[in-house]
Motif scaffolding. Structure first.
Motif, short mmCIF file in Angstrom:
data_model
loop_
_atom_site.label_atom_id
_atom_site.label_comp_id
_atom_site.label_asym_id
_atom_site.label_seq_id
_atom_site.Cartn_x
_atom_site.Cartn_y
_atom_site.Cartn_z
N ILE A 138 -24.99 -19.36 -14.79
CA ILE A 138 -24.41 -20.09 -13.66
C ILE A 138 -23.43 -19.19 -12.90
O ILE A 138 -23.44 -19.12 -11.67
CB ILE A 138 -23.70 -21.38 -14.16
CG1 ILE A 138 -24.77 -22.39 -14.58
CG2 ILE A 138 -22.78 -21.95 -13.11
CD1 ILE A 138 -24.21 -23.63 -15.25
N ASP A 187 -25.63 -31.40 -16.77
CA ASP A 187 -24.90 -30.95 -15.58
C ASP A 187 -25.23 -29.49 -15.27
O ASP A 187 -25.46 -29.12 -14.12
CB ASP A 187 -23.38 -31.06 -15.80
CG ASP A 187 -22.91 -32.50 -15.70
OD1 ASP A 187 -23.67 -33.32 -15.15
OD2 ASP A 187 -21.80 -32.81 -16.19
N GLU A 188 -25.24 -28.67 -16.31
CA GLU A 188 -25.47 -27.24 -16.10
C GLU A 188 -26.91 -26.96 -15.64
O GLU A 188 -27.13 -26.15 -14.75
CB GLU A 188 -25.18 -26.46 -17.39
CG GLU A 188 -23.70 -26.48 -17.73
CD GLU A 188 -23.28 -25.37 -18.67
OE1 GLU A 188 -24.10 -25.00 -19.53
OE2 GLU A 188 -22.15 -24.88 -18.55
N GLN A 220 -16.68 -23.01 -10.72
CA GLN A 220 -17.70 -22.77 -11.75
C GLN A 220 -17.54 -21.37 -12.35
O GLN A 220 -17.63 -21.19 -13.56
CB GLN A 220 -19.11 -22.90 -11.16
CG GLN A 220 -19.53 -24.32 -10.85
CD GLN A 220 -19.70 -25.15 -12.12
OE1 GLN A 220 -19.90 -24.62 -13.20
NE2 GLN A 220 -19.57 -26.46 -11.99
N HIS A 260 -23.15 -32.36 -20.73
CA HIS A 260 -22.72 -31.06 -20.25
C HIS A 260 -23.95 -30.19 -19.93
O HIS A 260 -24.03 -29.54 -18.88
CB HIS A 260 -21.85 -30.41 -21.32
CG HIS A 260 -21.31 -29.07 -20.95
ND1 HIS A 260 -20.52 -28.88 -19.84
CD2 HIS A 260 -21.44 -27.86 -21.54
CE1 HIS A 260 -20.20 -27.59 -19.76
NE2 HIS A 260 -20.76 -26.95 -20.77
N THR A 300 -24.23 -23.64 -24.52
CA THR A 300 -25.56 -23.93 -24.00
C THR A 300 -26.32 -22.66 -23.64
O THR A 300 -27.54 -22.69 -23.45
CB THR A 300 -25.46 -24.78 -22.71
OG1 THR A 300 -24.70 -24.04 -21.75
CG2 THR A 300 -24.80 -26.12 -22.97
N SER A 328 -30.89 -17.34 -18.63
CA SER A 328 -30.62 -18.73 -19.01
C SER A 328 -30.89 -18.93 -20.50
O SER A 328 -31.90 -18.43 -21.02
CB SER A 328 -31.54 -19.68 -18.23
OG SER A 328 -31.26 -19.58 -16.87
N ASN A 365 -16.02 -21.24 -16.15
CA ASN A 365 -16.96 -20.76 -17.17
C ASN A 365 -16.43 -19.51 -17.87
O ASN A 365 -16.52 -19.39 -19.08
CB ASN A 365 -18.32 -20.46 -16.55
CG ASN A 365 -19.23 -21.67 -16.57
OD1 ASN A 365 -19.57 -22.18 -17.64
ND2 ASN A 365 -19.62 -22.14 -15.41
N LEU A 376 -25.89 -21.24 -20.85
CA LEU A 376 -26.11 -21.31 -19.40
C LEU A 376 -24.90 -20.85 -18.60
O LEU A 376 -24.99 -20.62 -17.39
CB LEU A 376 -26.45 -22.76 -19.00
CG LEU A 376 -27.83 -23.23 -19.43
CD1 LEU A 376 -28.00 -24.72 -19.15
CD2 LEU A 376 -28.92 -22.47 -18.70
N GLY A 377 -23.74 -20.72 -19.27
CA GLY A 377 -22.49 -20.41 -18.56
C GLY A 377 -22.58 -19.16 -17.70
O GLY A 377 -22.34 -19.21 -16.49
#
Lengths: 126, 384
Positions: free
Chosen positions: B348, B214-215, B277, B211, B342, B329, B281, B344-345
């Motif tokens: 993104i 991917d992010e 996305q 995961h 993470t 991030s 998210n 990162l959601g």
């Protein structure tokens, strides 16, 4: 001789569990855990560990500041601290050593190696 | 102060001379050549006029009553706003000491009277060219320093990003390596239950790593421009229904997500991958940070040119001091405790919203819940 006690301070459940199992099973140590810096500082003072395995990146107070607080407290100043970090640069390790930490162990680590390194650094017999 | 010659003319010039005939002659000559000319009959008038007309060059007579050209020049050079205006001396004094004194006062050139028209024009043009080149050079230096500072900041952010990735990959790797070795270790007698738990931990860490990968790849793609905004006509309401079903399934239906839809979204033009996305998210964050059984609402209002999305939850909320960092991030709220993520959601989401030329804002109160509002153009912005 009483079993030696190690306090593991890490916010990651899995890392705490791996470290605890490694040190208990492979080194025969008594392990207590804390998942935040504040919990760790309290346990360091009240549970009288013989050493502390401390993660560098903690959510409430980072590992180095936690280390400095341990050093500032006469009740915990004498406890050797081993840092657990994902930082692999030699300059970081040297910086940690300059600050007075006993040793630095890099993630990822193998359980057997963690137990062996910790015993060696602290000069403890199994 | 940057000095650029006036656009419509070849430059503006202030002539200072106490002889009206000289003023008229010089003004006429320079105006014919396309310069914008201002005249001053004395040093005092020149010092006032210079701040109003802000000339590109001053042609200055030396021998004037009350205040001579040297003193005028001294005063111009003493003031910040007039210091950089080049001064070209014009004088009947032909001796070396007068010329040296003029240059010492800050003059850039010296012409003796009686003058030749061609010489005056050539020297004026030469000084203005020099002035332009200096301005351009200064501008280029400023631009280069700004670009360098931006590049240094980008490098710092990149380096920080790599350091965070390194840390966040090492944690699940440590779990995998650690539990695998504990399982393999011959001397250890583990109960079936513990073994099962260790295997599950390994599976979970691998899933987390994939995961994360991917992010990280998606963020890299969005930042480098490899992942581009590609709008296409879609049925927005159906899209939202399908997405909610997917999120509910992947979170084991532990939360109730409701959709309130207004407007006609058939034919809305958005990038489906990026929109997926954004909403996936936001909804999975709402699920993750809400108590089990918590109510989550997705409100969508599709107007003719804009679509407004609102994701509301009644979860743990975000402490106020964390708000300025939410789109960074790997940044996570200080109250997430053991909830996995993470960091990162939202980074993104923000980049996907930016790719649509949309807007995002977050209202949140700790222990009360969070509302994230996103507005996106409902028509293609690809050609804008």
């Amino acid at each position: 001789v009483a079993t030696r006690r190690v306090l593991v301070i890490d916010d990651e459940d899995d890392i705490r569990e791996v470290a605890q199992a490694s040190l208990e099973i492979m080194a025969g140590l008594d392990v207590i855990v804390a998942c935040t810096s504040s919990e760790g500082l309290i346990k360091a003072e009240t549970e009288h560990p013989d050493a502390i395995l401390l993660d560098v990146m903690l959510p409430d107070l980072d590992g180095l500041s936690t280390f400095q607080q341990l050093q500032a407290n006469p009740a915990t100043r004498h406890i050797p601290v081993i840092l657990l970090t994902a930082k692999v640069r030699a300059s970081d390790h040297n910086r940690f050593a300059d600050l007075g930490v006993k040793a630095t162990i890099t993630k990822p680590f193998k359980p057997a190696m963690l137990a062996k390194q910790l015993l060696e650094v602290l000069n403890w017999d199994t | 102060m940057n000095r650029q010659p006036t656009n419509a003319t070849k430059g503006s010039i202030l002539i200072v001379d106490d002889t009206p005939n000289n003023l008229r002659l010089l003004a006429s000559m320079l105006t014919q050549q396309g310069y914008k000319v201002h005249s001053a009959i004395s040093g005092a008038v020149a010092l006032t006029a210079v701040k109003v007309v802000n000339p590109d060059l001053i042609v200055l007579d030396i021998n004037m009553p009350e205040m001579d050209g040297y003193e005028v020049c001294d005063r111009l050079k003493a003031e910040e706003v007039t210091r950089k205006i080049p001064v070209l001396f014009l004088s009947a004094f032909d001796d070396v000491s007068s010329k040296v004194k003029a240059f010492q006062a800050g003059g850039v050139d010296y012409i003796t009277k009686p003058f030749q028209v061609e010489e005056v024009l050539a020297r004026v043009e030469s000084q203005l060219t020099l002035q332009r080149m200096q301005t351009e050079l200064q501008q280029a230096k400023t631009d280069a320093l700004r670009a360098l500072a931006q590049e240094q900041e980008l490098n710092r952010l990149r380096s920080e990003f790599v350091s965070m990735i390194s840390h966040d990959f090492r944690t699940p790797l440590t779990s995998i390596q650690g539990f695998a070795e504990l399982l393999r270790h011959s001397g250890i007698e583990l109960s079936d239950e513990t073994r099962e738990r260790y295997f599950n931990k390994i599976d979970g860490a691998i899933e987390h790593l994939l995961h994360l990968l991917d992010e990280v790849l998606l963020i890299g793609g969005l930042e480098s421009g490899r992942v581009r905004y590609q709008p296409a006509a879609m049925d927005l309401e159906q899209f939202c229904c399908d997405l909610i079903e997917t999120v509910q399934f992947s979170t084991n239906n532990q939360h109730q997500i409701t959709l309130r839809y207004r407007g006609n979204g058939v034919g809305a033009e958005m990038d489906q991958m990026l929109l997926q996305q954004i909403l996936a998210n936001l909804l999975s964050n709402a699920v993750k940070y809400s108590p089990e059984g918590g109510q989550i609402q997705l409100e969508v209002e599709c107007q003719s040119e804009v679509a407004i999305f609102r994701v509301r939850d009644q979860g743990i909320g975000i402490p106020l001091e964390n708000h300025p960092h939410l789109f960074e991030s790997f940044y996570r709220g200080s109250n997430v405790q053991q909830i996995k993520g993470t960091g990162l959601g939202l980074a993104i989401v923000q980049r996907c919203v930016a790719a649509h030329q949309g807007n995002i804002w977050i209202e949140s109160e700790e222990n009360r819940g969070t509302t994230v509002t996103v507005t996106l153009p409902s028509v293609s912005t690809a050609s804008l």
